[in-house]
Design a protein around this motif. Structure first.
Motif, mmCIF file in Angstrom:
data_model
loop_
_atom_site.group_PDB
_atom_site.id
_atom_site.type_symbol
_atom_site.label_atom_id
_atom_site.label_comp_id
_atom_site.label_asym_id
_atom_site.label_seq_id
_atom_site.Cartn_x
_atom_site.Cartn_y
_atom_site.Cartn_z
ATOM 1 N N THR A 69 0.838 -1.200 0.000
ATOM 2 C CA THR A 69 0.000 0.000 0.000
ATOM 3 C C THR A 69 0.872 1.248 0.000
ATOM 4 O O THR A 69 2.078 1.187 0.229
ATOM 5 C CB THR A 69 -0.917 0.027 1.236
ATOM 6 O OG1 THR A 69 -0.113 0.026 2.421
ATOM 7 C CG2 THR A 69 -1.853 -1.168 1.255
ATOM 8 N N GLY A 70 0.239 2.406 -0.237
ATOM 9 C CA GLY A 70 0.976 3.660 -0.248
ATOM 10 C C GLY A 70 1.854 3.759 -1.480
ATOM 11 O O GLY A 70 1.380 4.038 -2.578
ATOM 12 N N GLU A 71 3.132 3.521 -1.299
ATOM 13 C CA GLU A 71 4.095 3.443 -2.399
ATOM 14 C C GLU A 71 4.538 1.978 -2.501
ATOM 15 O O GLU A 71 5.508 1.581 -1.873
ATOM 16 C CB GLU A 71 5.292 4.348 -2.131
ATOM 17 C CG GLU A 71 4.941 5.824 -2.074
ATOM 18 C CD GLU A 71 6.113 6.662 -1.621
ATOM 19 O OE1 GLU A 71 6.661 7.404 -2.457
ATOM 20 O OE2 GLU A 71 6.486 6.563 -0.438
ATOM 21 N N PRO A 72 3.847 1.161 -3.263
ATOM 22 C CA PRO A 72 4.147 -0.271 -3.306
ATOM 23 C C PRO A 72 5.520 -0.556 -3.920
ATOM 24 O O PRO A 72 6.016 0.184 -4.771
ATOM 25 C CB PRO A 72 3.034 -0.847 -4.183
ATOM 26 C CG PRO A 72 1.952 0.185 -4.184
ATOM 27 C CD PRO A 72 2.663 1.493 -4.070
ATOM 28 N N GLY A 73 6.106 -1.653 -3.495
ATOM 29 C CA GLY A 73 7.378 -2.116 -4.036
ATOM 30 C C GLY A 73 7.768 -3.415 -3.375
ATOM 31 O O GLY A 73 7.071 -3.904 -2.477
ATOM 32 N N ASN A 74 8.876 -4.006 -3.804
ATOM 33 C CA ASN A 74 9.330 -5.232 -3.160
ATOM 34 C C ASN A 74 10.834 -5.377 -3.244
ATOM 35 O O ASN A 74 11.525 -4.633 -3.945
ATOM 36 C CB ASN A 74 8.616 -6.470 -3.726
ATOM 37 C CG ASN A 74 9.022 -6.835 -5.147
ATOM 38 O OD1 ASN A 74 10.155 -6.633 -5.559
ATOM 39 N ND2 ASN A 74 8.092 -7.388 -5.911
ATOM 40 N N SER A 192 19.032 2.496 8.992
ATOM 41 C CA SER A 192 18.496 3.266 10.105
ATOM 42 C C SER A 192 17.761 4.501 9.593
ATOM 43 O O SER A 192 18.310 5.275 8.808
ATOM 44 C CB SER A 192 19.641 3.689 11.034
ATOM 45 O OG SER A 192 19.165 4.490 12.091
ATOM 46 N N SER A 193 16.510 4.648 10.019
ATOM 47 C CA SER A 193 15.732 5.849 9.728
ATOM 48 C C SER A 193 14.614 5.972 10.753
ATOM 49 O O SER A 193 13.881 5.010 10.994
ATOM 50 C CB SER A 193 15.131 5.797 8.322
ATOM 51 O OG SER A 193 14.258 6.899 8.113
ATOM 52 N N ALA A 194 14.482 7.157 11.326
ATOM 53 C CA ALA A 194 13.423 7.401 12.304
ATOM 54 C C ALA A 194 12.131 7.860 11.652
ATOM 55 O O ALA A 194 11.118 8.062 12.331
ATOM 56 C CB ALA A 194 13.888 8.451 13.318
ATOM 57 N N THR A 195 12.129 8.008 10.333
ATOM 58 C CA THR A 195 10.952 8.468 9.603
ATOM 59 C C THR A 195 10.097 7.285 9.178
ATOM 60 O O THR A 195 10.595 6.333 8.570
ATOM 61 C CB THR A 195 11.364 9.266 8.358
ATOM 62 O OG1 THR A 195 12.169 10.372 8.751
ATOM 63 C CG2 THR A 195 10.144 9.762 7.595
ATOM 64 N N THR A 196 8.803 7.341 9.458
ATOM 65 C CA THR A 196 7.884 6.276 9.043
ATOM 66 C C THR A 196 7.576 6.400 7.563
ATOM 67 O O THR A 196 7.191 7.466 7.087
ATOM 68 C CB THR A 196 6.580 6.346 9.854
ATOM 69 O OG1 THR A 196 6.881 6.104 11.230
ATOM 70 C CG2 THR A 196 5.577 5.313 9.368
ATOM 71 N N ASP A 197 7.780 5.314 6.823
ATOM 72 C CA ASP A 197 7.493 5.306 5.391
ATOM 73 C C ASP A 197 7.364 3.850 4.940
ATOM 74 O O ASP A 197 7.521 2.917 5.729
ATOM 75 C CB ASP A 197 8.594 6.024 4.604
ATOM 76 C CG ASP A 197 8.051 6.755 3.376
ATOM 77 O OD1 ASP A 197 7.155 6.187 2.706
ATOM 78 O OD2 ASP A 197 8.518 7.872 3.087
ATOM 79 N N ASP A 198 7.093 3.667 3.644
ATOM 80 C CA ASP A 198 6.927 2.325 3.096
ATOM 81 C C ASP A 198 8.248 1.558 3.152
ATOM 82 O O ASP A 198 9.323 2.127 2.914
ATOM 83 C CB ASP A 198 6.439 2.414 1.644
ATOM 84 C CG ASP A 198 5.083 3.061 1.546
ATOM 85 O OD1 ASP A 198 4.078 2.340 1.654
ATOM 86 O OD2 ASP A 198 5.025 4.293 1.380
ATOM 87 N N ARG A 199 8.157 0.218 3.428
ATOM 88 C CA ARG A 199 9.359 -0.602 3.571
ATOM 89 C C ARG A 199 9.136 -1.979 2.953
ATOM 90 O O ARG A 199 8.068 -2.579 3.107
ATOM 91 C CB ARG A 199 9.715 -0.819 5.041
ATOM 92 C CG ARG A 199 9.816 0.405 5.915
ATOM 93 C CD ARG A 199 9.912 0.026 7.383
ATOM 94 N NE ARG A 199 8.727 -0.732 7.808
ATOM 95 C CZ ARG A 199 8.581 -1.305 8.998
ATOM 96 N NH1 ARG A 199 9.545 -1.221 9.896
ATOM 97 N NH2 ARG A 199 7.488 -1.970 9.293
ATOM 98 N N ALA A 200 10.178 -2.493 2.302
ATOM 99 C CA ALA A 200 10.224 -3.900 1.889
ATOM 100 C C ALA A 200 11.698 -4.302 1.929
ATOM 101 O O ALA A 200 12.438 -4.102 0.965
ATOM 102 C CB ALA A 200 9.638 -4.101 0.498
#
Length: 209
Positions: A69-74, A192-200
């Motif tokens: 969702t959001g910014e999809p990727g894999n 390392s990142s303190a910012t919430t965003d899309d992850r795979a």
């Protein structure tokens, strides 16, 4: 057991790729392990990679992480731990669709290598290094991480990791890193990142067998 697993070389194709693509990987030593990370960046999370070969030898799927969702990727990792040809070899990634980035790593050790199963990080959230446990096989193992991020700028590596790839693709980014120092047990690798965003992201490794 020998002296454990050591990082050998990293390579990547030139820029983003569409359809089936390939590039040449040039190892420094005689590889005992190969890992290829493939990251999809065209706004879809479906896995469309149907196979990866190294020097014509088929690799096995190791781990897949997807953000839907959001910014999809894999991010899809593939591995080969035996029967590896020496010298420069072609890495070929076969896909049915999509736009991808990729990177290949080779490692050396006295004997063959095997996959250390690790952790997939998916969906919205922050980033931190993840522990990958090799079960303490008697010699040092080496851990790797790769992933797709919705961050506009690529995330930094964690304190225990060394960057191999860091690409800003505009609104998303792709990254690959390795554990800086090989070792046994449960050890951290990643970003390392303190910012919430899309992850795979996948966090895995090689151990001696």
């Amino acid at each position: 057991m020998g002296d454990g697993v050591s990082h050998d070389a990293f390579s990547e194709p030139s820029g983003s790729q569409t359809g089936t693509f390939s590039w040449t990987h040039t190892p420094v030593g005689a590889p005992s392990g190969v890992m290829v990370f493939v990251m999809r960046v065209d706004g879809a999370s479906a896995d469309v990679v149907t196979g990866v070969t190294y020097g014509g030898v088929s690799m096995s799927t190791a781990m897949l992480a997807q953000d839907n969702t959001g910014e999809p990727g894999n991010c899809h990792a593939w591995i080969l731990g035996s029967g590896i040809p020496t010298g420069p070899q072609t890495v070929q990634v076969t896909t049915t669709a999509g736009t991808h980035y990729a990177g290949a790593v080779t490692v050396t050790s006295v004997g063959n290598t095997a996959l250390i199963s690790g952790t997939a990080v998916e969906g919205d959230g922050t980033l931190s290094e993840q522990n990958v446990n090799d079960g303490s096989p008697g010699s040092p193992s080496l851990r790797y991480a790769g992933g797709f991020s919705g961050l506009n700028s690529p995330p930094s590596v964690g304190a225990n990791s060394t960057s191999l790839q860091s690409i800003d693709d505009g609104t998303v980014s792709v990254v690959i890193c390795r554990e800086t120092t090989a070792g046994q047990g449960s050890r951290p690798v990643g970003f390392s990142s303190a910012t919430t965003d899309d992850r795979a992201f996948v966090h895995i490794g090689f151990k001696e067998v």
